[in-house]
Design an enzyme around this catalytic site. Structure first.
Site, PDB file in Angstrom:
ATOM      1  N   GLU A   1       0.854  -1.180   0.000  1.00  0.00           N
ATOM      2  CA  GLU A   1       0.000   0.000   0.000  1.00  0.00           C
ATOM      3  C   GLU A   1       0.893   1.233   0.000  1.00  0.00           C
ATOM      4  O   GLU A   1       1.869   1.301   0.740  1.00  0.00           O
ATOM      5  CB  GLU A   1      -0.916   0.014   1.221  1.00  0.00           C
ATOM      6  CG  GLU A   1      -1.927  -1.123   1.229  1.00  0.00           C
ATOM      7  CD  GLU A   1      -2.802  -1.107   2.462  1.00  0.00           C
ATOM      8  OE1 GLU A   1      -2.640  -0.178   3.267  1.00  0.00           O
ATOM      9  OE2 GLU A   1      -3.629  -2.017   2.612  1.00  0.00           O
TER      10      GLU A   1
ATOM     11  N   ARG B   1       0.265 -10.962   2.668  1.00  0.00           N
ATOM     12  CA  ARG B   1      -1.066 -11.564   2.630  1.00  0.00           C
ATOM     13  C   ARG B   1      -1.931 -10.735   1.684  1.00  0.00           C
ATOM     14  O   ARG B   1      -1.573  -9.624   1.310  1.00  0.00           O
ATOM     15  CB  ARG B   1      -1.702 -11.566   4.023  1.00  0.00           C
ATOM     16  CG  ARG B   1      -1.853 -10.166   4.624  1.00  0.00           C
ATOM     17  CD  ARG B   1      -2.632 -10.188   5.918  1.00  0.00           C
ATOM     18  NE  ARG B   1      -2.645  -8.895   6.585  1.00  0.00           N
ATOM     19  CZ  ARG B   1      -3.435  -7.889   6.281  1.00  0.00           C
ATOM     20  NH1 ARG B   1      -4.289  -8.015   5.260  1.00  0.00           N
ATOM     21  NH2 ARG B   1      -3.396  -6.747   6.933  1.00  0.00           N
TER      22      ARG B   1
END
Length: 230
Positions: free
Chosen positions: A18, A35
């Site tokens: 991100e 993940r």
């Protein structure tokens, strides 16, 4: 590649990374997780890939099924986190039983969920019970499709944020892309649901009742007493 992706949106989720694009044009990593992210369906719809399948294949030792240059972005996707909470009470988590669950047709939207009709929502888990994701040729179309899908999504028996999400998506500032971390606070008064007066509340109850087959049979198929006795 990261800079090119960042340039297409102020905030982007790339599955495991991100990052945010700052006003000066520089981008910064927020976090990196090994993940899949909650928003991974957005990447799947925009890039036409299955990240879950890819993750399982990698775990089985097969390696990634594509090369970076094979990934192409198409259109725009919007994801709504469906939560059992009370938006008008500082988003306090809500508990109860999902007595009615109606989801949009799969042609309209993708709905990832673990909730089922009759299921009890407790305080033992996160309040998010589903994710509704829609894809469009551009951002405006994706928003319109998501609004239509939210209208079709019904969860009764426990408070939820479905209507609140619709208010956000249909807000003028949201449609214009004028977004920041203070969006909810800035537009709080616009997002408060209207207060129904007694007449409007009665109309809503009647409209809801007319959608129930059992009520309609009782109301319209039972012979009128005076008529039945002549």
């Amino acid at each position: 590649a990261a800079r090119a992706l960042a340039a297409s949106a102020n905030y982007r989720n790339a599955g495991t990374v991100e990052f945010i694009l700052a006003p000066d044009g520089e981008f910064y990593f927020l976090e990196m997780n090994t993940r899949l992210q909650v928003e991974h369906p957005v990447t799947e719809l925009v890039c036409d890939v299955d990240l879950v399948e890819a993750q399982l294949r990698v775990a089985a030792g097969e390696g990634l099924p594509w090369k970076q240059e094979e990934i192409r972005q198409s259109g725009h996707a919007v994801e709504c986190r469906i939560c059992c909470e009370e938006p008008d009470n500082d988003f306090r988590p809500a508990t109860g039983t999902a007595k009615v669950l109606r989801v949009p047709d799969t042609d309209m939207a993708r709905f990832d969920t673990g909730i089922a009709e009759g299921q009890t929502i407790t305080a033992a888990f996160d309040s998010m019970v589903g994710k509704l994701i829609c894809h469009g040729d551009d951002r405006a179309e994706a928003i319109d499709k998501t609004l239509a899908a939210l209208d079709e999504l019904i969860v009764l028996g426990v408070s939820n944020n479905i209507d609140y999400l619709g208010g956000i998506l249909d807000h003028e500032a949201f449609r214009a892309g004028d977004l920041h971390t203070g969006f909810i606070t800035e537009h709080e008064s616009d997002l408060v649901p209207p207060v129904l007066d007694e007449i409007d509340r009665a109309a809503v109850v009647i409209a809801a009742a007319l959608g129930i087959d059992e009520f309609k049979r009782l109301a319209f198929e039972t012979p009128e007493p005076h008529a039945s006795i002549g």
